[in-house]
Design an enzyme around this catalytic site. Sequence first.
Site, PDB file in Angstrom:
ATOM      1  N   GLY A 156       0.947  -1.300   0.059  1.00 23.81           N
ATOM      2  CA  GLY A 156       0.041   0.063  -0.052  1.00 23.81           C
ATOM      3  C   GLY A 156       0.731   1.493   0.005  1.00 23.81           C
ATOM      4  O   GLY A 156       1.803   0.812  -0.171  1.00 23.81           O
ATOM      5  N   ARG A 157       0.486   2.757   0.630  1.00 25.54           N
ATOM      6  CA  ARG A 157       1.789   3.914   0.800  1.00 25.54           C
ATOM      7  C   ARG A 157       2.427   3.441   1.003  1.00 25.54           C
ATOM      8  O   ARG A 157       3.599   3.424   0.408  1.00 25.54           O
ATOM      9  CB  ARG A 157       0.343   4.705   1.809  1.00 25.54           C
ATOM     10  CG  ARG A 157      -1.191   5.472   0.978  1.00 25.54           C
ATOM     11  CD  ARG A 157      -1.590   5.881   1.914  1.00 25.54           C
ATOM     12  NE  ARG A 157      -2.152   5.025   2.661  1.00 25.54           N
ATOM     13  CZ  ARG A 157      -3.939   4.961   2.450  1.00 25.54           C
ATOM     14  NH1 ARG A 157      -4.099   5.721   2.161  1.00 25.54           N
ATOM     15  NH2 ARG A 157      -4.130   4.138   4.097  1.00 25.54           N
ATOM     16  N   ILE A 158       2.271   2.237   2.452  1.00 29.80           N
ATOM     17  CA  ILE A 158       4.191   2.737   3.359  1.00 29.80           C
ATOM     18  C   ILE A 158       4.975   1.366   2.682  1.00 29.80           C
ATOM     19  O   ILE A 158       5.888   1.665   2.344  1.00 29.80           O
ATOM     20  CB  ILE A 158       3.946   2.684   5.364  1.00 29.80           C
ATOM     21  CG1 ILE A 158       2.569   3.367   5.296  1.00 29.80           C
ATOM     22  CG2 ILE A 158       5.471   2.433   5.448  1.00 29.80           C
ATOM     23  CD1 ILE A 158       2.023   3.162   6.952  1.00 29.80           C
ATOM     24  N   THR A 236       6.450  -2.731  11.096  1.00 32.56           N
ATOM     25  CA  THR A 236       6.101  -1.084  11.514  1.00 32.56           C
ATOM     26  C   THR A 236       5.060  -1.352  11.159  1.00 32.56           C
ATOM     27  O   THR A 236       3.855   0.249  11.347  1.00 32.56           O
ATOM     28  CB  THR A 236       6.887   0.013  10.864  1.00 32.56           C
ATOM     29  OG1 THR A 236       6.587  -0.667   9.678  1.00 32.56           O
ATOM     30  CG2 THR A 236       8.063   0.070  11.370  1.00 32.56           C
ATOM     31  N   ARG A 238       1.369  -3.651  12.549  1.00 31.59           N
ATOM     32  CA  ARG A 238       0.975  -3.597  13.545  1.00 31.59           C
ATOM     33  C   ARG A 238       1.223  -5.154  14.433  1.00 31.59           C
ATOM     34  O   ARG A 238       1.333  -6.403  13.948  1.00 31.59           O
ATOM     35  CB  ARG A 238      -1.001  -4.153  13.641  1.00 31.59           C
ATOM     36  CG  ARG A 238      -1.854  -2.456  13.511  1.00 31.59           C
ATOM     37  CD  ARG A 238      -1.555  -1.526  14.847  1.00 31.59           C
ATOM     38  NE  ARG A 238      -2.380  -0.746  14.787  1.00 31.59           N
ATOM     39  CZ  ARG A 238      -1.508   0.167  14.060  1.00 31.59           C
ATOM     40  NH1 ARG A 238      -0.351   0.666  13.884  1.00 31.59           N
ATOM     41  NH2 ARG A 238      -3.214   1.767  13.702  1.00 31.59           N
ATOM     42  N   GLU A 267       1.063  -3.663  23.582  1.00 29.17           N
ATOM     43  CA  GLU A 267       1.595  -2.332  24.294  1.00 29.17           C
ATOM     44  C   GLU A 267       1.064  -1.186  25.350  1.00 29.17           C
ATOM     45  O   GLU A 267       0.155  -1.550  25.441  1.00 29.17           O
ATOM     46  CB  GLU A 267       1.963  -1.019  22.484  1.00 29.17           C
ATOM     47  CG  GLU A 267       2.457  -1.893  21.567  1.00 29.17           C
ATOM     48  CD  GLU A 267       2.159  -0.966  20.259  1.00 29.17           C
ATOM     49  OE1 GLU A 267       1.334  -0.264  20.446  1.00 29.17           O
ATOM     50  OE2 GLU A 267       2.091  -1.694  19.030  1.00 29.17           O
ATOM     51  N   HIS A 286       6.231   2.118  19.230  1.00 32.97           N
ATOM     52  CA  HIS A 286       5.739   2.957  18.578  1.00 32.97           C
ATOM     53  C   HIS A 286       5.865   4.259  18.391  1.00 32.97           C
ATOM     54  O   HIS A 286       4.644   5.005  18.423  1.00 32.97           O
ATOM     55  CB  HIS A 286       3.967   2.309  18.802  1.00 32.97           C
ATOM     56  CG  HIS A 286       3.366   1.894  17.743  1.00 32.97           C
ATOM     57  ND1 HIS A 286       1.833   1.487  18.245  1.00 32.97           N
ATOM     58  CD2 HIS A 286       2.950   2.582  17.026  1.00 32.97           C
ATOM     59  CE1 HIS A 286       1.138   1.410  16.909  1.00 32.97           C
ATOM     60  NE2 HIS A 286       1.461   2.051  15.977  1.00 32.97           N
ATOM     61  N   ALA A 288       7.202   5.035  14.838  1.00 34.01           N
ATOM     62  CA  ALA A 288       6.774   5.441  13.438  1.00 34.01           C
ATOM     63  C   ALA A 288       7.071   6.411  12.082  1.00 34.01           C
ATOM     64  O   ALA A 288       7.544   6.596  11.781  1.00 34.01           O
ATOM     65  CB  ALA A 288       6.756   3.697  12.467  1.00 34.01           C
TER      66      ALA A 288
HETATM   67  P1  NAD Z   1      -2.216   0.743   2.998  1.00 32.81           P
HETATM   68  O1  NAD Z   1      -4.059   0.710   3.227  1.00 32.81           O
HETATM   69  O2  NAD Z   1      -2.092   2.092   2.177  1.00 32.81           O
HETATM   70  O3  NAD Z   1      -1.347  -0.501   2.187  1.00 32.81           O
HETATM   71  C1  NAD Z   1      -1.893  -1.907   3.245  1.00 32.81           C
HETATM   72  C2  NAD Z   1      -1.892  -2.766   2.014  1.00 32.81           C
HETATM   73  O4  NAD Z   1      -1.891  -3.892   2.736  1.00 32.81           O
HETATM   74  C3  NAD Z   1      -2.838  -2.595   0.868  1.00 32.81           C
HETATM   75  O5  NAD Z   1      -2.348  -2.107  -0.713  1.00 32.81           O
HETATM   76  C4  NAD Z   1      -3.833  -4.040   1.061  1.00 32.81           C
HETATM   77  O6  NAD Z   1      -4.411  -3.878  -0.304  1.00 32.81           O
HETATM   78  C5  NAD Z   1      -2.874  -4.947   1.751  1.00 32.81           C
HETATM   79  N1  NAD Z   1      -4.050  -5.768   2.590  1.00 32.81           N
HETATM   80  C6  NAD Z   1      -5.027  -5.654   2.835  1.00 32.81           C
HETATM   81  N2  NAD Z   1      -5.065  -7.021   3.948  1.00 32.81           N
HETATM   82  C7  NAD Z   1      -4.671  -7.905   2.858  1.00 32.81           C
HETATM   83  C8  NAD Z   1      -3.527  -8.930   3.182  1.00 32.81           C
HETATM   84  N3  NAD Z   1      -4.873 -10.155   3.789  1.00 32.81           N
HETATM   85  N4  NAD Z   1      -2.322  -9.892   2.387  1.00 32.81           N
HETATM   86  C9  NAD Z   1      -1.432  -8.672   2.352  1.00 32.81           C
HETATM   87  N5  NAD Z   1      -2.145  -7.428   1.302  1.00 32.81           N
HETATM   88  C10 NAD Z   1      -3.440  -7.012   2.368  1.00 32.81           C
HETATM   89  O7  NAD Z   1      -2.068   1.638   4.457  1.00 32.81           O
HETATM   90  P2  NAD Z   1      -0.863   1.528   4.605  1.00 32.81           P
HETATM   91  O8  NAD Z   1      -0.834   3.718   4.941  1.00 32.81           O
HETATM   92  O9  NAD Z   1       0.015   1.580   3.995  1.00 32.81           O
HETATM   93  O10 NAD Z   1      -0.415   1.572   6.257  1.00 32.81           O
HETATM   94  C11 NAD Z   1      -0.282   0.003   6.580  1.00 32.81           C
HETATM   95  C12 NAD Z   1      -0.333   0.222   7.914  1.00 32.81           C
HETATM   96  O11 NAD Z   1       0.988   0.084   8.924  1.00 32.81           O
HETATM   97  C13 NAD Z   1      -1.786   0.526   8.628  1.00 32.81           C
HETATM   98  O12 NAD Z   1      -3.131  -0.111   8.217  1.00 32.81           O
HETATM   99  C14 NAD Z   1      -1.446   0.547  10.345  1.00 32.81           C
HETATM  100  O13 NAD Z   1      -2.352  -0.639  10.908  1.00 32.81           O
HETATM  101  C15 NAD Z   1       0.056   0.707   9.805  1.00 32.81           C
HETATM  102  N6  NAD Z   1       0.727   1.485  10.537  1.00 32.81           N
HETATM  103  C16 NAD Z   1       1.974   1.574  11.181  1.00 32.81           C
HETATM  104  C17 NAD Z   1       2.286   2.476  12.169  1.00 32.81           C
HETATM  105  C18 NAD Z   1       3.068   2.772  13.447  1.00 32.81           C
HETATM  106  O14 NAD Z   1       3.816   3.530  13.447  1.00 32.81           O
HETATM  107  N7  NAD Z   1       4.086   1.936  13.695  1.00 32.81           N
HETATM  108  C19 NAD Z   1       2.233   3.916  10.960  1.00 32.81           C
HETATM  109  C20 NAD Z   1       1.558   4.240  10.281  1.00 32.81           C
HETATM  110  C21 NAD Z   1       0.841   2.814  10.047  1.00 32.81           C
END
Ligand code: NAD
Length: 335
Positions: A156-158, A236, A238, A267, A286, A288
């Site tokens: 996804g985005r990250i 990073t 969950r 946590e 936590h 990131a």
């Molecule tokens: P996003 O929605 O852009 O990307 C998530 C990706 O995961 C999507 O492309 C989706 O299709 C894919 N996905 C969903 N279920 C899946 C599965 N079963 N198998 C494979 N791929 C699957 O979200 P993002 O902005 O990239 O963020 C991702 C996650 O990172 C968030 O949901 C959040 O929990 C976590 N996060 C953590 C921190 C931190 O402080 N550590 C900060 C930001 C986000």
Amino acid sequence: MKPVVYVTRKIPEVGIKLLKECCEVRYRDEVPPPSREELLEAVKDVDAIYCTLNEKMDKELIDKAEKLRVIGTMSVGFDHIDLEYATSKGIYVVHTPGVLTETVADHTWALMMAAARRVVEADNMIRKGEWTVPWAPTMLLGHDIYGKVLGVIGLGRIGYAVAKRAKGFNMKILYYDVYRREDAEKELGIEYASIERILKEADFVTVHVPLTPKTRGLIGEKELKIMKKTAVLVNTARGPVIDQKALTKALQEGWIAAAGLDVFEKEPIDPDDPLLKLKNVVVTPHIASASHDTRNKMAEMAAEGIIKVLRGEKPDNLCNPEVINVRPLEKVKMI
Ligand code: NAD
């Protein structure tokens, strides 16, 4: 009368300032999250809740908050919110995607590099006065990153931002996502692969999926046993996406080389947790997304989302777009 917003904990000032322009703000200006009892009491007569990922927005809470119209969470993940129930009650849920992407990707790399090159172990060694011989040919050997194989689970985005950085390290990049991303394959020259192939071939595996019933325990004992003995695993996303007990065993018994973790099953993690006794794991609490700029942007974005819903305008970052059919937005003038 101004709508009432309950802010569950201390947030960057910009968020509060925005809310105060048009709402009555009940600000719990404290760093630790409220107790469950305090939270249930506080939401009784509010129009909006401004929360973080630590406050569970479940059925019990939603039922208590009879006037609630919108929940704004200062996070991109919304696994702490019962989205389906909120939708059924006509409650809008807004979050903060995008603004933290690059910051989280940077931190993912920080953990990856620190774990591979044993940065924390080396730092500790010096501080403890254990650096007793000068440059030594076999001291604190780690793993190369440049030119190796990176596996990204969840593009996804990250995940994309992490993969983009790997181009500078001349890495071969494999990715898995429930959706194949041909655009990203062309842009970054990355390859779509099964999770199994990623685990088998990657020197670095990093997970970026949201926490859902399907991703809980996505990486467990079976998966860790497939990985290379020299591999580094980074999380990073969950904590519960990786089975922490299995990971501890994998690190203790050398199924994989090291791990870099920003998130944990519970946590804060218990300081006596066996995971923390291991030298081959680098941990952060936590953080990131914790840069000054990004936290300000997140605080602002969650506030903007809440205000838009209260005004009857469609917010940009709605987690439950179907809610519009349950409770259509009505334009309201707010001073
Ligand atoms: P996003 O929605 O852009 O990307 C998530 C990706 O995961 C999507 O492309 C989706 O299709 C894919 N996905 C969903 N279920 C899946 C599965 N079963 N198998 C494979 N791929 C699957 O979200 P993002 O902005 O990239 O963020 C991702 C996650 O990172 C968030 O949901 C959040 O929990 C976590 N996060 C953590 C921190 C931190 O402080 N550590 C900060 C930001 C986000």
